[in-house]
Design a protein around this motif. Structure first.
Motif, short mmCIF file in Angstrom:
data_model
loop_
_atom_site.label_atom_id
_atom_site.label_comp_id
_atom_site.label_asym_id
_atom_site.label_seq_id
_atom_site.Cartn_x
_atom_site.Cartn_y
_atom_site.Cartn_z
N GLY A 181 64.11 141.35 -63.42
CA GLY A 181 65.51 141.00 -63.60
C GLY A 181 66.42 141.57 -62.54
O GLY A 181 67.59 141.17 -62.44
N GLU A 182 65.94 142.50 -61.73
CA GLU A 182 66.79 143.10 -60.69
C GLU A 182 67.05 142.08 -59.59
O GLU A 182 66.17 141.29 -59.21
CB GLU A 182 66.11 144.34 -60.10
N ARG A 183 68.25 142.07 -59.05
CA ARG A 183 68.65 141.16 -57.99
C ARG A 183 68.45 141.83 -56.64
O ARG A 183 68.76 143.01 -56.45
CB ARG A 183 70.11 140.75 -58.14
N LEU A 184 67.90 141.06 -55.69
CA LEU A 184 67.68 141.55 -54.33
C LEU A 184 68.37 140.62 -53.34
O LEU A 184 68.45 139.42 -53.56
CB LEU A 184 66.18 141.60 -54.00
N ARG A 185 68.86 141.19 -52.25
CA ARG A 185 69.42 140.40 -51.16
C ARG A 185 68.36 140.23 -50.07
O ARG A 185 67.62 141.16 -49.76
CB ARG A 185 70.65 141.08 -50.55
N VAL A 186 68.33 139.02 -49.47
CA VAL A 186 67.35 138.71 -48.42
C VAL A 186 68.12 138.51 -47.11
O VAL A 186 69.12 137.79 -47.07
CB VAL A 186 66.53 137.45 -48.76
N TYR A 187 67.64 139.14 -46.06
CA TYR A 187 68.29 139.06 -44.76
C TYR A 187 67.27 138.59 -43.71
O TYR A 187 66.09 138.94 -43.76
CB TYR A 187 68.83 140.42 -44.31
N ARG A 188 67.73 137.78 -42.74
CA ARG A 188 66.93 137.41 -41.58
C ARG A 188 67.25 138.41 -40.46
O ARG A 188 68.38 138.54 -40.02
CB ARG A 188 67.28 135.98 -41.13
N VAL A 189 66.21 139.13 -40.04
CA VAL A 189 66.37 140.12 -38.98
C VAL A 189 66.12 139.46 -37.63
O VAL A 189 65.10 138.79 -37.44
CB VAL A 189 65.40 141.30 -39.19
N VAL A 190 67.04 139.63 -36.71
CA VAL A 190 66.93 139.05 -35.37
C VAL A 190 66.91 140.20 -34.37
O VAL A 190 67.79 141.06 -34.38
CB VAL A 190 68.10 138.10 -35.06
N GLU A 191 65.88 140.22 -33.55
CA GLU A 191 65.77 141.23 -32.50
C GLU A 191 65.60 140.52 -31.16
O GLU A 191 64.85 139.55 -31.05
CB GLU A 191 64.58 142.15 -32.75
N ALA A 192 66.30 141.01 -30.16
CA ALA A 192 66.20 140.43 -28.83
C ALA A 192 66.40 141.54 -27.80
O ALA A 192 67.11 142.50 -28.04
CB ALA A 192 67.26 139.33 -28.63
N ARG A 193 65.72 141.40 -26.69
CA ARG A 193 65.85 142.38 -25.63
C ARG A 193 66.92 141.93 -24.66
O ARG A 193 66.88 140.81 -24.15
CB ARG A 193 64.51 142.57 -24.90
N HIS A 194 67.90 142.78 -24.42
CA HIS A 194 69.01 142.44 -23.55
C HIS A 194 68.49 142.23 -22.12
O HIS A 194 67.79 143.09 -21.57
CB HIS A 194 70.05 143.56 -23.56
N PRO A 195 68.79 141.09 -21.48
CA PRO A 195 68.22 140.80 -20.16
C PRO A 195 68.72 141.73 -19.06
O PRO A 195 68.08 141.86 -18.03
CB PRO A 195 68.66 139.35 -19.90
N THR A 196 69.85 142.39 -19.28
CA THR A 196 70.41 143.27 -18.24
C THR A 196 70.03 144.72 -18.47
O THR A 196 69.53 145.40 -17.58
CB THR A 196 71.93 143.11 -18.20
N THR A 197 70.30 145.21 -19.69
CA THR A 197 70.05 146.62 -19.98
C THR A 197 68.61 146.90 -20.39
O THR A 197 68.15 148.03 -20.29
CB THR A 197 70.99 147.10 -21.09
N GLY A 198 67.90 145.88 -20.87
CA GLY A 198 66.53 146.08 -21.35
C GLY A 198 66.44 146.66 -22.73
O GLY A 198 65.35 146.85 -23.26
N LYS A 199 67.59 146.96 -23.35
CA LYS A 199 67.58 147.53 -24.69
C LYS A 199 67.33 146.45 -25.74
O LYS A 199 67.72 145.30 -25.55
CB LYS A 199 68.91 148.22 -24.97
N VAL A 200 66.68 146.84 -26.84
CA VAL A 200 66.44 145.92 -27.94
C VAL A 200 67.68 145.90 -28.84
O VAL A 200 68.12 146.93 -29.34
CB VAL A 200 65.20 146.33 -28.75
N VAL A 201 68.26 144.72 -29.01
CA VAL A 201 69.44 144.54 -29.86
C VAL A 201 68.96 143.99 -31.20
O VAL A 201 68.23 142.99 -31.22
CB VAL A 201 70.46 143.61 -29.20
N ARG A 202 69.37 144.62 -32.28
CA ARG A 202 68.89 144.21 -33.61
C ARG A 202 70.07 143.95 -34.52
O ARG A 202 71.05 144.70 -34.53
CB ARG A 202 68.00 145.30 -34.21
#
Length: 517
Positions: free
Chosen positions: A44-65
């Motif tokens: 009976g408990e309610r849960l929220r569902v999220y779509r996680v998007v991760e991409a690597r920044h083409p300039t900095t190389g950091k992973v953006v989430r």
């Protein structure tokens, strides 16, 4: 340290933030997430569902989430570590393995039951009276000690816990903490003497993928965890060689603990496929398992040996067509009929195709200012043969050169036709042509062809011409539709409207058939 962490989480739930949880499997109308009774999940408990998007920044190389809300689901059945959830059909169709879930209302820390015996007088932290449960002050001190010890070397971590025990000697965690201090005190000596073996602190991942694949076979990648904690999720990012963007496929965990993913059928495109694999650890951090967005791995794609003959198919074509064109409302003094039959053979070199054929042009023409007076007109005939070469400059750009020679009422005659096609020969294209035929006239045309409806090729054409006697200009509007009857036979029909001026116009009709192999 891991043993102490488990004890701390059990004894002081307020110290731990809600851990991330994920959709692990989707089976028909059921989905399963890694939240169970141990995480305070209940039917009976309610849960929220999220779509996680991760991409690597083409300039900095950091992973953006980031993550995006998909909808809410309900727990149907809660096991010890997994729960079966129910989702609306629309949401279930959008959910994927690896989507993140969290309770709508995060559970409050569970307090110990209040003792039924009378409460002892309040005492300070160093009092010798036994404690009936951890107080808020002790939990706060425990949290402070835990955060302070996280990034310290073993000897300094031991000092932090010794200071905690000095301040809270009656803590219920005294035993486990003293055991942890003893292990921390031994860690430097064991490392220096080489007698101890350090436990892996990070996952050691191995990705298995083919080096070469065929265009008609599935491409499967697998990920194995050789050491360290098991990742919570894994995904494959792939693209055709030369494509600017990657597409993502979430890997499915199997009963053996391995992750596996099958790429879509359209992934195996010559000459190669590029990919990289990432995993998500227990803390939600992204781990590089193989390659990266800037330095992806490569799988060469080749055509199966039996397909080497494919390019030899669709080489030949025979076409027969006949068209009747009237410019003066069927009065018979400004009209012509064109019949042609040809054979085309595709070479698939710089000279893409050669077409040869013959035609018969029969018509009657009258100057525009005499169309209402002279109903007899001037007869025109031209029986000829022709050759056309198609020069392929680019897969989407071709030049067509056509020359004809034949006889008319005056003797030998000839003509020339030049065309430029932009687009596919059998798909959507734009064709620009210009032609001249001695004693008949000139013609310029613009044709747009498309194949939006499978098996029903169509085209629209605008023609400016002074045929059939080469004097007054007229405009033609033509629509053609074809139908693929069998894999080797097509039929087509065309209707046209043409006019010299507002008072002199007419209709045209045509039929054609094509055999190809």
């Amino acid at each position: 340290m891991m043993r102490l962490l488990l004890l701390l989480l059990l004894a002081a739930p307020a110290l731990a933030a809600t851990r991330p949880a994920y959709v692990l499997r989707i089976e028909g109308s059921d989905a399963f997430v890694d939240l169970g009774r141990a995480d305070a999940a209940a039917p009976g408990e309610r849960l929220r569902v999220y779509r996680v998007v991760e991409a690597r920044h083409p300039t900095t190389g950091k992973v953006v989430r980031d993550r995006f809300f998909l909808g809410e689901v309900e727990v149907l059945e809660a096991g010890e570590s997994l729960s079966r959830i129910a989702a609306p059909d629309e949401l279930l169709a959008r959910m994927e393995v690896g989507d993140e879930v969290e309770p709508v209302n995060a559970p409050e820390p569970r307090e110990r039951p209040t003792p039924t015996t009378p409460a002892a007088p309040k005492q300070g932290p160093s009092a010798s009276a036994p404690s009936s449960g951890a107080t808020d002050a002790e939990r706060a001190a425990l949290r402070t000690a835990w955060n302070a010890a996280l990034k310290l070397p073993p000897a300094e971590r031991a000092k932090v816990w010794e200071e905690f025990l000095a301040a809270w000697p009656q803590s219920e965690l005294t035993g486990p903490i003293r055991s942890e201090i003893a292990l921390l005190r031994q860690a430097p000596a064991a490392t220096a003497s080489g007698k101890g073996t350090a436990r892996p602190t990070a996952s050691v991942l191995k990705v298995s993928a083919p080096k070469v694949a065929l265009t008609d076979e599935p491409i499967v990648l697998s990920l194995a965890n050789l050491a360290g904690p098991m990742p919570r999720a894994a995904m494959v990012h792939w693209r055709e060689q030369g494509s600017p963007t990657f597409r993502t496929v979430h890997m499915v965990v199997e009963s053996t603990g391995h992750f596996r993913a099958s790429l879509p059928e359209d992934a195996a495109v010559e000459p190669a496929l590029e990919y990289y694999v990432e995993a998500v650890d227990t803390e939600g951090a992204t781990l590089a398992a193989a390659g990266s967005s800037t330095r992806p791995q490569r799988i060469d794609i080749r055509r199966p040996p039996r397909d080497e003959r494919v390019e030899y198919l669709k080489r030949s074509r025979v076409r027969i067509s006949d068209e009747y064109v009237d410019f003066n409302r069927f009065k018979g003094n400004d009209v012509y009929n064109l019949f042609e039959a040809d054979f085309l053979y595709r070479i698939y070199t710089a000279v893409h195709a050669v077409r040869v054929g013959f035609g018969s042009y029969r018509g009657t023409g009258t100057p525009r200012d005499q169309l209402d007076v002279d109903l007899t007109g001037r007869p025109v005939t031209y029986t000829y043969g022709f050759t056309e070469l198609e020069l392929r400059l680019h897969p989407s750009l071709a030049v067509l050169l056509k020359g004809s020679a034949g006889v008319n009422r005056s003797g030998l005659s000839g003509g020339f036709d030049l065309g430029l096609r932009i687009g596919s020969e059998t798909g959507t294209s734009l064709l620009i042509r210009g032609a001249t035929i001695a004693n008949i006239g000139q013609r310029g045309s613009l044709t747009l062809a498309w194949d939006a409806v499978k098996g029903w090729p169509m085209s629209g054409e605008v023609v400016v011409t002074n045929e059939p006697i080469g004097e007054d200009l007229g405009v033609r509007l033509i629509y053609t539709v074809g139908r693929s009857v069998t894999p080797w036979l097509d039929v087509s029909g065309r209707v046209s409207y043409q006019l010299r001026d507002i008072n002199h116009s007419g209709l045209g009709f045509g039929l054609g058939t094509t055999f190809h192999w």
